[in-house]
Scaffold this motif. Structure first.
Motif, PDB file in Angstrom:
ATOM      1  N   THR A 323       0.840  -1.202   0.000  1.00 46.41           N
ATOM      2  CA  THR A 323       0.000   0.000   0.000  1.00 46.41           C
ATOM      3  C   THR A 323       0.876   1.254   0.000  1.00 46.41           C
ATOM      4  OG1 THR A 323      -1.453  -1.331   1.396  1.00 46.41           O
ATOM      5  CG2 THR A 323      -2.091   0.952   1.063  1.00 46.41           C
ATOM      6  N   TYR A 452      -5.160  -6.808  -7.540  1.00 41.71           N
ATOM      7  CA  TYR A 452      -5.158  -7.611  -6.316  1.00 41.71           C
ATOM      8  C   TYR A 452      -5.184  -9.107  -6.626  1.00 41.71           C
ATOM      9  CZ  TYR A 452      -6.297  -3.239  -3.870  1.00 41.71           C
ATOM     10  OH  TYR A 452      -6.262  -1.958  -3.353  1.00 41.71           O
ATOM     11  N   CYS A 459      -5.898 -11.239  -3.149  1.00 36.33           N
ATOM     12  CA  CYS A 459      -5.439 -10.538  -1.953  1.00 36.33           C
ATOM     13  C   CYS A 459      -6.494 -10.574  -0.834  1.00 36.33           C
ATOM     14  CB  CYS A 459      -5.147  -9.085  -2.329  1.00 36.33           C
ATOM     15  SG  CYS A 459      -4.637  -8.086  -0.947  1.00 36.33           S
ATOM     16  N   TRP A 462      -7.538  -6.678   0.392  1.00 34.33           N
ATOM     17  CA  TRP A 462      -7.813  -5.633  -0.605  1.00 34.33           C
ATOM     18  C   TRP A 462      -8.785  -4.581  -0.093  1.00 34.33           C
ATOM     19  CZ3 TRP A 462     -12.411  -4.788  -3.496  1.00 34.33           C
ATOM     20  CH2 TRP A 462     -13.416  -5.739  -3.290  1.00 34.33           C
ATOM     21  N   ASN A 463      -9.714  -4.969   0.761  1.00 31.54           N
ATOM     22  CA  ASN A 463     -10.618  -3.955   1.337  1.00 31.54           C
ATOM     23  C   ASN A 463      -9.832  -2.969   2.194  1.00 31.54           C
ATOM     24  OD1 ASN A 463     -13.189  -4.640   0.421  1.00 31.54           O
ATOM     25  ND2 ASN A 463     -13.331  -6.317   1.890  1.00 31.54           N
ATOM     26  N   ALA A 465      -6.647  -2.305   1.947  1.00 30.45           N
ATOM     27  CA  ALA A 465      -5.796  -1.483   1.076  1.00 30.45           C
ATOM     28  C   ALA A 465      -6.611  -0.334   0.489  1.00 30.45           C
ATOM     29  CB  ALA A 465      -5.204  -2.344  -0.033  1.00 30.45           C
ATOM     30  N   ASN A 466      -7.814  -0.642   0.004  1.00 33.63           N
ATOM     31  CA  ASN A 466      -8.656   0.407  -0.590  1.00 33.63           C
ATOM     32  C   ASN A 466      -9.025   1.467   0.442  1.00 33.63           C
ATOM     33  OD1 ASN A 466      -8.635  -0.416  -3.215  1.00 33.63           O
ATOM     34  ND2 ASN A 466     -10.529  -1.583  -3.093  1.00 33.63           N
TER      35      ASN A 466
END
Ligand code: HEM
Length: 517
Positions: A323, A452, A459, A462-463, A465-466
């Protein structure tokens, strides 16, 4: 003399026989899959590509030259076929990860990222299922905001006088964040950054993938030499795994003590335990607590201490460097694209009127331009840019890609760098940073966008990271004008990779000038 000559000639002959086999006789050769001969005769090409830290560039060049299916090793094929993407990586795909991932074992143990066997992997993923769901992450919003505002305060205090390496700055914040969000523990790494103190943990997170690649590619019998070189920095680099393991063990011991004491309360006083646990439910369970409570569905076995520590360690690594690198490239784009900053500010200023707040996570999720900018950054600067290697299983039914039969045992891969820049999908301006393209998202864009990964091995974070990309981008754009330092240029940020990407200069420096208008 003749004594040396005979073995040397035998070696050359053995190599020549093998080379002829791989070039003309092996199942892949007989299929006539295109690709350069020097990549097919041995795995030397692939190894040198990895050593050069530019493998994804080499693979990209071959895909452009030879077409959508290319042989890049004795037993290795890369492809761009979208149909094959689903078969190889889809949720129900029977293709295992290749043994390439074994270099990323943590503390010599498997974790979700490295498991080869699909069943072992599925069990491990179940052990922390739901932890990174959007709903569960919302519980951590106050902690995320606290660390974020520490960073903003540090930058405001500086008043734009100094330049900061954002690779390091964001990593500090994201390491803190993983500790808070995954382990319910505050380690104060961001605070160290504000005091300009060195943090070994932060350094170890960025060293790990590079060190593991170096150790893996170093001739095996000579590895001990590497570990005997009396150079402090080299040794801490090579031992990043140990530093991270110590940190993961510390948080594990803390979580275990809490777990044991809650069990003791439960058995000694059920009523009291009910009320104490009611409190815990509101707080949610840490990732480690979830794993401590987990039992394998088939055997009822609990995870061992070492398994939990290694899994935690891998989340610490996977959750911060990726990230941070993505955010660093986003910062670069912001610094040179006033048009993008203008549009972003229009959206964010009206959505979050109070400068001293981060904004509600659900609201941020629904800001179209912010999300378009993030997608565009993930498209052009994917944190894992190279091939995601999978193996064709031993008893695979007849499997073809682009008309070529791919035999069991072959290593197969696609890579997002190439998928993300195909002109047929993204248009003639595929190489340009243009967030607006996401307002006309096509089906082809959706299926070719895989920053991802995809399928069962996509991944896990990913949530998260977002969420972090949204809060960082919106807060920084809102509060600062961002100026690149003279040494931060397209060339200094030239992307390299040791599986995870990083800039050539290993740093990306910017000034953050408090916004006045
Ligand atoms: C921008 C940030 C990120 C990017 C681009 C990214 C990308 C990826 C990709 C491409 C994979 C699949 C690799 C493969 O198939 O070989 C992966 C796996 C994984 N990532 Fe991320 N990641 C990011 C952030 C995170 C975060 C914040 C976490 C949090 C813990 C995380 C945890 C993991 C884990 C545990 C796996 C292994 C999943 C599995 O195989 O079950 N990642 N990531």
């Amino acid at each position: 003399m003749i004594l040396f000559l005979i073995p040397a000639l035998l070696l050359v002959a053995a190599f020549a026989v093998k080379a002829i086999y791989h070039l003309y006789l092996s199942p892949l050769a007989r299929q006539g899959i295109p690709g350069p001969w020097y990549a097919a005769v041995s795995d030397l090409w692939s190894t040198t590509q990895q050593l050069s830290l530019r493998q994804f560039r080499g693979v990209d060049a071959l895909l452009k030259k030879y077409g959508p299916v290319v042989r890049i090793g004795k037993n290795k094929v890369v492809f761009l076929d979208v149909q094959a993407l689903k078969t190889v990586y889809g949720v129900t795909a029977k293709f295992d990860k290749s043994d390439f991932y074994q270099r990323f074992l943590t503390n010599h143990n498997q974790h979700s990222f490295t498991f080869i066997d699909a069943k072992d992997h599925a069990n491990r993923k179940r052990s922390y299922a739901g932890h990174y769901s959007v709903t569960n992450l919302a519980r951590y919003a106050p902690k995320i905001e606290r660390v974020l505002l520490q960073m903003v305060d540090g930058l405001l205090k500086n008043g734009g006088k100094s330049t900061f390496d954002v690779m390091s700055l964001y990593r500090h914040l994201l390491v803190d964040n993983i500790f808070n969000v995954a382990f319910d523990t505050d380690v104060g790494i961001m605070e160290r950054w504000t005091r300009n103190e060195f943090s070994p943990l932060d350094q170890a997170v960025t060293d790990f993938p590079k060190a593991q690649t170096m150790i893996e590619l170093f001739p095996r019998p000579l590895t001990f030499l590497l570990f005997s070189i009396p150079h402090a920095r080299l040794q801490s680099f090579l031992r990043s795994d140990v530093i991270l393991c110590e940190a993961a063990t510390g948080i594990f011991k803390k979580a275990l003590a809490e777990f044991e004491s809650s069990k003791a309360i439960e058995s000694s006083d059920d009523e009291k335990a009910d009320s104490e646990n009611a409190g815990r439910e509101v707080d949610g369970k840490s990732l480690i607590r979830r794993m401590l409570e987990f039992k394998m569905p088939d055997t009822g076995r609990r995870m061992t201490d070492l398994e939990i520590i290694s899994e935690a360690q891998s989340h610490l690594i996977a959750g911060s460097e990726t990230t941070s690198t993505t955010m660093s490239y986003a910062t670069f784009e912001l610094s040179r694209r006033p048009d993008v900053v203008f549009r972003l500010r229009q959206e964010i200023d009206s959505a979050i009127p109070d400068l001293r707040t981060m904004g509600d996570l659900t609201m941020l999720q629904n800001l179209p331009y912010l999300n378009a900018v993030i997608k565009e950054v993930l498209r052009l600067y994917p944190a894992i840019p190279g091939p995601l290697l999978r193996s064709v299983p031993a008893h695979a039914p007849d499997f073809t890609i682009g008309g070529y039969h791919i035999p069991p045992g072959t290593t197969l891969a696609t890579q997002c760098t190439t998928l993300h820049r195909q002109k047929e999908v993204w248009g003639e301006d595929a190489d340009e940073f243009r967030p607006e393209r996401w307002f006309e998202e096509t089906e082809a864009m959706r299926t070719n966008f895989i920053p991802y990964g995809l399928g069962a091995r996509m991944c896990s974070g990913w949530n998260l990271a977002n969420v972090m990309l949204r809060v960082l981008l919106s807060t920084l754009t809102r509060n600062f004008d961002i100026i690149a330092a003279p040494e931060t240029t397209q060339s200094s940020l030239y992307v390299l990779e040791s599986f995870a990407s990083f800039p050539l200069a290993l740093q990306a420096k910017f000034r953050f000038i408090p916004r006045t208008e």
